[in-house]
Design a protein around this motif. Structure first.
Motif, short mmCIF file in Angstrom:
data_model
loop_
_atom_site.label_atom_id
_atom_site.label_comp_id
_atom_site.label_asym_id
_atom_site.label_seq_id
_atom_site.Cartn_x
_atom_site.Cartn_y
_atom_site.Cartn_z
N ALA A 33 1.25 4.18 -0.74
CA ALA A 33 1.17 4.90 0.37
C ALA A 33 2.02 5.96 0.72
CB ALA A 33 0.66 3.92 1.38
N VAL A 34 3.34 5.33 0.89
CA VAL A 34 4.52 6.06 1.06
C VAL A 34 4.59 7.26 0.35
CG1 VAL A 34 7.18 6.21 1.61
CG2 VAL A 34 5.85 4.31 2.56
N ALA A 192 -4.69 7.52 8.64
CA ALA A 192 -4.91 8.45 7.29
C ALA A 192 -4.99 9.91 7.42
CB ALA A 192 -6.16 7.96 6.58
N ARG A 193 -5.79 10.26 8.64
CA ARG A 193 -5.68 11.83 8.91
C ARG A 193 -4.25 12.58 9.37
NH1 ARG A 193 -10.58 14.34 8.99
NH2 ARG A 193 -12.36 13.25 8.83
N GLU A 194 -3.70 11.61 10.08
CA GLU A 194 -2.40 12.22 10.52
C GLU A 194 -1.26 12.41 9.42
OE1 GLU A 194 0.97 11.09 13.72
OE2 GLU A 194 -0.94 9.91 13.91
N TYR A 195 -1.35 11.36 8.57
CA TYR A 195 -0.31 11.44 7.45
C TYR A 195 -0.61 11.87 6.09
CZ TYR A 195 2.60 9.06 11.14
OH TYR A 195 3.41 8.74 12.26
N GLY A 196 -2.03 11.90 5.77
CA GLY A 196 -2.40 11.87 4.60
C GLY A 196 -2.77 13.33 3.89
N TRP A 200 -5.92 12.56 2.76
CA TRP A 200 -6.38 11.48 3.74
C TRP A 200 -7.34 10.44 3.27
CZ3 TRP A 200 -11.22 10.48 6.09
CH2 TRP A 200 -11.97 11.59 6.00
N ASN A 201 -8.44 10.86 2.45
CA ASN A 201 -9.43 9.90 2.25
C ASN A 201 -8.94 8.71 1.33
OD1 ASN A 201 -12.08 10.35 3.09
ND2 ASN A 201 -12.05 12.40 2.18
N GLN A 202 -7.97 9.41 0.33
CA GLN A 202 -7.18 8.36 -0.41
C GLN A 202 -6.29 7.45 0.31
OE1 GLN A 202 -5.38 10.35 -3.84
NE2 GLN A 202 -3.98 8.44 -4.35
N LEU A 203 -5.49 8.01 1.20
CA LEU A 203 -4.80 7.24 2.07
C LEU A 203 -5.41 6.10 2.85
CD1 LEU A 203 -1.88 6.56 3.04
CD2 LEU A 203 -2.27 8.38 5.04
N ALA A 208 -6.98 0.69 4.15
CA ALA A 208 -7.96 -0.41 3.82
C ALA A 208 -7.69 -1.59 3.08
CB ALA A 208 -9.35 0.25 3.72
N GLU A 209 -7.07 -1.14 1.67
CA GLU A 209 -6.93 -2.26 0.90
C GLU A 209 -5.48 -3.21 1.10
OE1 GLU A 209 -6.21 -2.55 -4.20
OE2 GLU A 209 -6.45 -0.36 -3.00
#
Length: 212
Positions: A33-34, A192-196, A200-203, A208-209
């Motif tokens: 994620a990072v 996710a929207r702010e950082y991806g 963002w979908n993948q983030l 979630a995982e």
């Protein structure tokens, strides 16, 4: 003849549920994620473009001069209209290197800042996920206990009105669990929207995982 199941036996499956933000895969998912954030966060993408542009700029200037000579000279050639290509290469000018170093330093600072902020948000997501997990255990426990009480009523051990309080606990806990779970999904989406960036979908899937 029906046999009453001990209440502790009903609690065991619920108490053994896996906790969020833990396990062997947790650290690997966080690193993934990072890495995604570092590559796709809009601010870091912009800073990386600035650094790349600064790195690729040339450290010398080329320009053309035009003029008119009335006599032959070594620099301008024959008399008449002429043009010359001149290259200016500074021997001791460190401006270019300083600009590249500054851009690299700003990029590194932004990477550290964004990743630190992202991990802070991830910690909040995990805290919310813990609440979801705790309420999930509690609602399963109350649900199993209601079945246990129902069995006792069916066997004539308890009065039917004893089920009302149990049923109320089940409903209240279920509603609270649905509420905190909805908030968790909202936090995952917002982070996710702010950082991806464009990923963002993948983030969101990674979050979630990690937290489910």
């Amino acid at each position: 003849m029906r046999v009453t199941v001990p209440l502790l036996a009903l609690m065991a499956p619920a108490l053994s549920l896996a906790q969020p933000c833990t396990g062997e895969k947790y650290e690997g998912l966080v690193e993934e994620a990072v890495s995604l954030v570092t590559k796709n966060h809009p601010v870091l993408v912009a800073e990386r473009e600035v650094y790349t542009e600064q790195s690729q700029q040339k450290n010398w200037n080329v320009y053309v001069t035009t003029g008119y000579s009335v006599t032959n000279t070594f620099e301008s050639g024959e008399a008449g209209p002429n043009a010359a290509l001149r290259v200016n290469v500074p021997l001791f000018d460190r401006t270019h290197k300083l600009k590249v170093a500054t851009a690299r330093r700003l990029l590194a600072r932004e990477v550290n800042s964004v990743n630190r902020d992202f991990l802070t948000e991830l910690d909040k997501v995990c805290s919310q996920a813990y609440q979801v997990a705790e309420l999930d255990i509690l609602r399963r426990f109350y649900g199993d206990r209601l079945k246990y009480r129902q069995q006792r009523v069916d066997e004539g051990i308890d009065e039917a009105n004893s089920l009302w309080k149990e049923a109320e606990k089940v409903q209240l806990t279920e509603n609270k669990w649905l509420s905190v779970r909805s908030k968790l999904s909202s936090m995952q989406l917002t982070t996710a929207r702010e950082y991806g960036g464009t990923k963002w979908n993948q983030l969101r899937d990674l979050l979630a995982e990690i937290s489910n």
